[in-house]
Write an enzyme that holds these catalytic residues in place. Structure first.
Site, mmCIF file in Angstrom:
data_model
loop_
_atom_site.group_PDB
_atom_site.id
_atom_site.type_symbol
_atom_site.label_atom_id
_atom_site.label_comp_id
_atom_site.label_asym_id
_atom_site.label_seq_id
_atom_site.Cartn_x
_atom_site.Cartn_y
_atom_site.Cartn_z
ATOM 1 N N CYS A 169 0.795 -1.222 0.000
ATOM 2 C CA CYS A 169 0.000 0.000 0.000
ATOM 3 C C CYS A 169 0.830 1.275 0.000
ATOM 4 O O CYS A 169 0.268 2.368 -0.040
ATOM 5 C CB CYS A 169 -0.960 -0.005 1.184
ATOM 6 N N HIS A 309 -2.560 8.560 5.778
ATOM 7 C CA HIS A 309 -2.902 7.253 5.217
ATOM 8 C C HIS A 309 -4.351 6.952 5.574
ATOM 9 O O HIS A 309 -5.128 6.545 4.719
ATOM 10 C CB HIS A 309 -1.959 6.179 5.762
ATOM 11 N N GLU A 320 -0.519 6.154 13.036
ATOM 12 C CA GLU A 320 -0.019 7.340 12.339
ATOM 13 C C GLU A 320 -0.311 8.630 13.100
ATOM 14 O O GLU A 320 0.433 9.602 12.972
ATOM 15 C CB GLU A 320 -0.523 7.407 10.904
ATOM 16 N N LYS A 341 -9.373 8.686 1.845
ATOM 17 C CA LYS A 341 -9.924 7.331 1.752
ATOM 18 C C LYS A 341 -11.357 7.298 2.272
ATOM 19 O O LYS A 341 -12.110 6.374 1.966
ATOM 20 C CB LYS A 341 -9.059 6.340 2.524
ATOM 21 N N HIS A 346 -9.816 2.660 -0.380
ATOM 22 C CA HIS A 346 -8.389 2.325 -0.336
ATOM 23 C C HIS A 346 -8.047 1.478 -1.553
ATOM 24 O O HIS A 346 -8.345 0.293 -1.602
ATOM 25 C CB HIS A 346 -8.084 1.562 0.955
ATOM 26 N N PHE A 405 1.129 -3.215 4.305
ATOM 27 C CA PHE A 405 1.413 -4.559 4.797
ATOM 28 C C PHE A 405 2.856 -4.925 4.438
ATOM 29 O O PHE A 405 3.344 -4.612 3.355
ATOM 30 C CB PHE A 405 0.463 -5.561 4.155
#
Length: 422
Positions: A169, A309, A320, A341, A346, A405
């Site tokens: 990602c 993110h 974050e 998002k 996403h 990930f």
């Protein structure tokens, strides 16, 4: 002297509208493009919603042979490339093709075509020994992620460095970081760079169902993506692409090209900790932010906006938030931070590039896009997430962060151009 890198062209395919204008209109209005999956029957799955692109390849200039040859992700990338090149006013025939490169990011490559062709050659999974004669001639292209970059390179006639970056990602940020480095080191003058993913397929939905990463809020798809909200329970899968024309700044100035922003800093780190897990203190993302800011030669107090993110999972949002506090210190509480998002889902490897497009447009227009669906903030997420409505604010320095990930953490700094702005 370090060569500086400018964004001179942007192309976007995103949920809610194809094209940069439509994309930015949706974000600044705070509208959402999440809905029940229409590409296949999602009823067997735990999470049955996604942010789909209403994309007609023929209407956007792709011929029948291109449509047959290219996976949906490749189609997105080529359509974005055409918009970005036109937006930059780039005359490709006037460029030295060996000084023109391509980098494309993608997390899952040609997933939709691979899954479709497996269903065909295996007779819907009934045959263990598949019949390869039913496969399309372009099946190998779907298997090899490099085909995405190849299609874009063919489109622009690039004979310089060409690559695919696949880091989950964070691919959309990392591919731009790689492109910037190629320009800075003098390997190229112009890069066509961005990321694309079209992952809305049964196999992808099943994978995220298995780890319960996506939201099961199927009764309210429009409001299902809720970054930083107390009631959030997973992300909404999306799709899309964004491609940029990146140029050595003096190269852009010589041809009189208007500039959206300068890419001033980039850094990436890995937590070497867990495939999907994040340490709660956010130190790895903070390390990437700190290095990107140093590279950009800006202080933490100079950051005017953080594009988060903001996936909408409890683990990521808290991680974050902690990272931004570590890096920006007290200034974090004075800095607007939002997640797009919440509106477009996403799109895995593509989202980092799409978010950078939002950052460049935010600098141009002096508008911070909102975090939609944020009605009741998580007490552990106590920064200014720009809930529900866009906010006018002059932006000179913007930070975009990504988490993926595998433990990937990336950060990119965009700054207002010093002359020649759009």
């Amino acid at each position: 002297m370090t060569r500086r890198v400018a964004i001179t062209g942007i192309g976007v395919v995103a949920p809610g509208g194809t094209g940069t204008k439509e994309f930015w209109s949706l974000l600044t209005a705070g509208r959402t493009a999440t809905r029940r999956i229409s590409f296949f029957d999602p009823s067997p799955f735990r999470s049955q919603l996604a942010a789909e692109c209403d994309f007609d390849p023929a209407a956007h200039g792709l011929g029948l042979q291109e449509i047959r040859r290219m996976d949906r992700a490749a189609q997105f990338a080529v359509v974005c490339t055409r918009e970005a090149v036109g937006d930059a006013g780039l005359e490709l025939e006037e460029l030295d093709p060996t000084r023109l490169g391509v980098t494309i990011g993608s997390a899952v490559g040609c997933t939709m075509s691979l899954e479709r062709e497996y269903a065909v050659v295996s007779d819907e999974g009934r045959r263990w020994l598949v019949d390869h004669t039913y496969g399309v001639p372009h099946l190998y292209n779907y298997l090899v992620p490099g085909s995405l970059a190849t299609e874009v390179a063919w489109e622009v006639g690039a004979e310089g460095p060409t690559a695919v970056v696949s880091t989950g990602c964070t691919s959309g940020l990392d591919t731009l970081g790689h492109a910037v480095q190629l320009i800075r080191e003098g390997s190229t003058d112009v890069m066509v760079a961005g990321a694309t993913d079209a992952p809305i397929s049964p196999i992808t939905v099943a994978c995220f169902d298995a780890i319960k990463a996506t939201t099961p809020r199927n009764d309210d798809p429009e409001h299902a993506s809720r970054p930083f909200d107390r009631s959030r329970n997973g992300f909404v899968l999306g799709e899309g692409a964004a491609v940029f024309v990146l140029e050595e700044l003096e190269h852009a100035r010589r041809r009189g090209a208007p500039v959206y922003a300068e890419v001033s800093g980039f850094a990436s780190r890995c937590n070497a900790f867990h495939m999907t897990g994040l340490r709660p203190d956010g130190r790895e993302m903070s390390a990437a932010i700190d290095h990107a800011l140093r590279q950009a030669r800006v202080n933490p107090d100079d950051v005017d906006y953080v594009n988060a993110h903001g996936s909408g999972t409890k683990q990521n949002d808290r991680h974050e938030t902690a990272a931004v506090k570590l890096s920006l210190r007290d200034h974090a509480y004075r800095t607007p931070m939002s997640s797009i998002k919440s509106m477009i889902g996403h799109s895995l490897g593509a989202i980092g590039s799409i978010e950078v497009a939002a950052c460049a447009l935010a600098i141009r227009d002096g508008v911070v896009p909102p975090t939609a669906n944020l009605h009741e903030p998580d007490p552990e997420c106590d920064l200014d997430y720009v809930p529900l409505q866009a906010r006018e604010k002059r932006l000179d320095t913007v930070l975009s962060v990504g988490s993926g990930f595998g433990g990937f953490q990336s950060a990119m700094v965009l700054t207002r151009p010093d002359g020649g702005e759009r």
